[in-house]
Design an enzyme around this catalytic site. Structure first.
Site, PDB file in Angstrom:
ATOM      1  N   LYS A  86       0.822  -0.731  -0.014  1.00  0.00           N
ATOM      2  CA  LYS A  86      -0.062   0.429  -0.226  1.00  0.00           C
ATOM      3  C   LYS A  86       1.314   1.767   0.286  1.00  0.00           C
ATOM      4  O   LYS A  86       2.231   0.987   0.529  1.00  0.00           O
ATOM      5  CB  LYS A  86      -0.866  -0.030   0.977  1.00  0.00           C
ATOM      6  CG  LYS A  86      -1.905  -1.499   1.717  1.00  0.00           C
ATOM      7  CD  LYS A  86      -2.368  -1.761   0.303  1.00  0.00           C
ATOM      8  CE  LYS A  86      -3.320  -3.505   0.977  1.00  0.00           C
ATOM      9  NZ  LYS A  86      -3.993  -3.934  -0.015  1.00  0.00           N
TER      10      LYS A  86
HETATM   11  C1  LIG Z   1      -4.286  -5.526   1.119  1.00  0.00           C
HETATM   12  C2  LIG Z   1      -6.126  -5.736   1.340  1.00  0.00           C
HETATM   13  C3  LIG Z   1      -6.697  -6.005   2.070  1.00  0.00           C
HETATM   14  C4  LIG Z   1      -5.175  -6.294   3.366  1.00  0.00           C
HETATM   15  O1  LIG Z   1      -4.371  -6.280   4.599  1.00  0.00           O
HETATM   16  P1  LIG Z   1      -3.563  -6.681   5.010  1.00  0.00           P
HETATM   17  O2  LIG Z   1      -3.355  -5.526   5.524  1.00  0.00           O
HETATM   18  O3  LIG Z   1      -2.671  -6.793   4.049  1.00  0.00           O
HETATM   19  O4  LIG Z   1      -4.072  -7.634   6.115  1.00  0.00           O
HETATM   20  C5  LIG Z   1      -8.078  -6.117   2.216  1.00  0.00           C
HETATM   21  N1  LIG Z   1      -8.994  -5.318   1.070  1.00  0.00           N
HETATM   22  C6  LIG Z   1      -8.098  -5.051   0.890  1.00  0.00           C
HETATM   23  C7  LIG Z   1      -9.137  -4.815  -0.261  1.00  0.00           C
HETATM   24  C8  LIG Z   1      -6.844  -5.090   0.323  1.00  0.00           C
HETATM   25  O5  LIG Z   1      -6.433  -4.077  -0.792  1.00  0.00           O
END
Ligand SMILES: *Cc1c(COP(=O)(O)O)cnc(C)c1O
Length: 374
Positions: free
Chosen positions: A185
């Site tokens: 992210k």
């Molecule tokens: C990355 C992501 C998650 C999960 O986040 P983590 O921090 O990896 O557990 C959930 N929903 C969406 C849409 C994502 O892109």
């Protein structure tokens, strides 16, 4: 190799983490409290609860709202599967809805139909729009539908820190908004996440669920409910605080760079661009290949040219667990096409316009070649 994205970690991040490591205060501490306060100011959300991942954020948000067996929750089919997994893990039923071709976000018409057609045995309790890749979901009609049918709205804003919807931050429109700080992210704490809400009672339950249900009172520690250990560490919060100070600069760099891509990728045969929505935070840049182009082959060719590319997200219903449990997904769904033909290209704020133009020129050559072969 031009990577899909690279975490943006500078010396000041390293120093902030080192300072906390040397302090000995590794679990929940002052940095967590400060990170929450700063995120709250950034998002304009009264309550922020930082947790150990985006998935943990989604899990505690649904748990704190009492979602469980007998309940059904509407989720988009095109997302990272964690969105639906947390619904399953609480014993509730995910109800998949198709997405829009350009925004990759929930189809409002699809949600309307899913609500009208729902016949139980579970009762519809919540709606989880995903701001896919940072593209704001169509919240005005979705909020209206939710209000009309008494559904909680939990925003999966895992990819959408900084995205805006009519002057508000994505993640602050529903009863709860969930963020991820995974290295993929735009802002990272290694692993990490946050739930935001303006409901103080919900925030209290989120804090209890994050930390074993522990309540500290004048008589000492007691366990007010059965909770998880979903705490973020103090040094992760220190890392996040440094990242947050730089984040607006990164966001505006991403918004400038996506224009370079939109122009350079404009008329590549067999490749369509994502919708250029106002307020998009451009966490990932994904376009879609026509059925005439074999994605595996395109990815291989790009790799041979030193460019990393991959699929953007899953059709969750197409995954073995969900297919076995709920039967096959309709082949005509946009989510299925996006899952098969979506192409995420390298994109982050540290890339130069020249690198983006190189990726675009390479994709153009690969697409023309591949079409020619076919
Ligand atoms: C990355 C992501 C998650 C999960 O986040 P983590 O921090 O990896 O557990 C959930 N929903 C969406 C849409 C994502 O892109």
């Amino acid at each position: 190799m031009i990577r899909l994205s690279v975490p943006n970690i500078g010396d000041d991040e390293v120093m902030a983490v080192e300072r906390i490591l040397r302090s000995g205060q590794l679990v929940h501490g002052e940095e967590n409290e400060r990170f929450e306060t700063e995120l709250s100011a950034y998002l304009g959300a009264p309550e922020v609860v930082v947790v150990s991942s985006g998935t943990a954020a989604l899990h505690v948000a649904l748990a704190a709202l009492g979602i469980g067996p007998g309940d059904a929750v509407i989720v988009p089919d095109f997302t990272f599967p964690a969105t639906a997994n947390v619904v399953e893990l609480l014993g509730a039923r995910p109800v998949f809805v198709d997405v829009e071709p350009g925004t990759y976000c929930l189809s409002v018409e699809g949600v309307r139909r899913a609500i009208a057609d729902w016949s139980g045995p579970q009762s519809l309790k919540a709606l989880m729009p995903v701001h896919e890749f940072g593209a704001p979901a169509d919240m005005t009609p979705l909020m209206a539908l939710a209000a009309q049918h008494g559904l909680h709205v939990i925003e999966d804003a895992a990819c959408a820190l900084g995205a805006t919807i009519q002057g508000k931050r994505a993640g602050t429109l529903g009863v709860a908004g969930c963020f991820s700080f995974h290295p993929r992210k735009a802002l990272t704490t290694g692993e990490g996440g946050a739930v935001v809400t303006s409901d103080p009672d919900l925030a209290k339950r989120l804090r209890l669920l994050r930390n074993h249900g522990i309540e500290r009172g004048p008589m000492g520690t007691s366990f007010a409910m059965a909770g998880f250990n979903y705490r973020m560490t103090n040094f992760q919060a220190a890392l996040g605080r440094v990242q947050l100070r730089k984040f607006d600069g990164w966001l505006s760099a991403r918004r400038t760079l996506k224009d370079v891509y939109l122009e350079a990728l404009g008329d590549i045969p067999g490749f369509s661009l994502p919708a250029d929505l106002p307020g998009h935070s451009w966490q990932t840049f994904m376009g879609v290949l026509d059925a005439s182009l074999d994605r595996g082959r395109v990815i291989e060719r790009l790799k041979a040219a030193g460019i990393e590319a991959n699929l953007g997200a899953q059709s969750v219903w197409s995954q073995p667990y969900y297919r076995d449990r709920y039967g096959p997904v309709s082949e005509s769904w946009t989510s299925v096409r996006l899952f098969r033909q979506g192409l995420a290209l390298p994109f982050c704020e540290t890339m130069s316009p020249e690198q983006l133009r190189l990726v675009a020129a390479t994709l153009r050559a690969v697409a023309e070649d591949t079409l020619h072969e076919a």
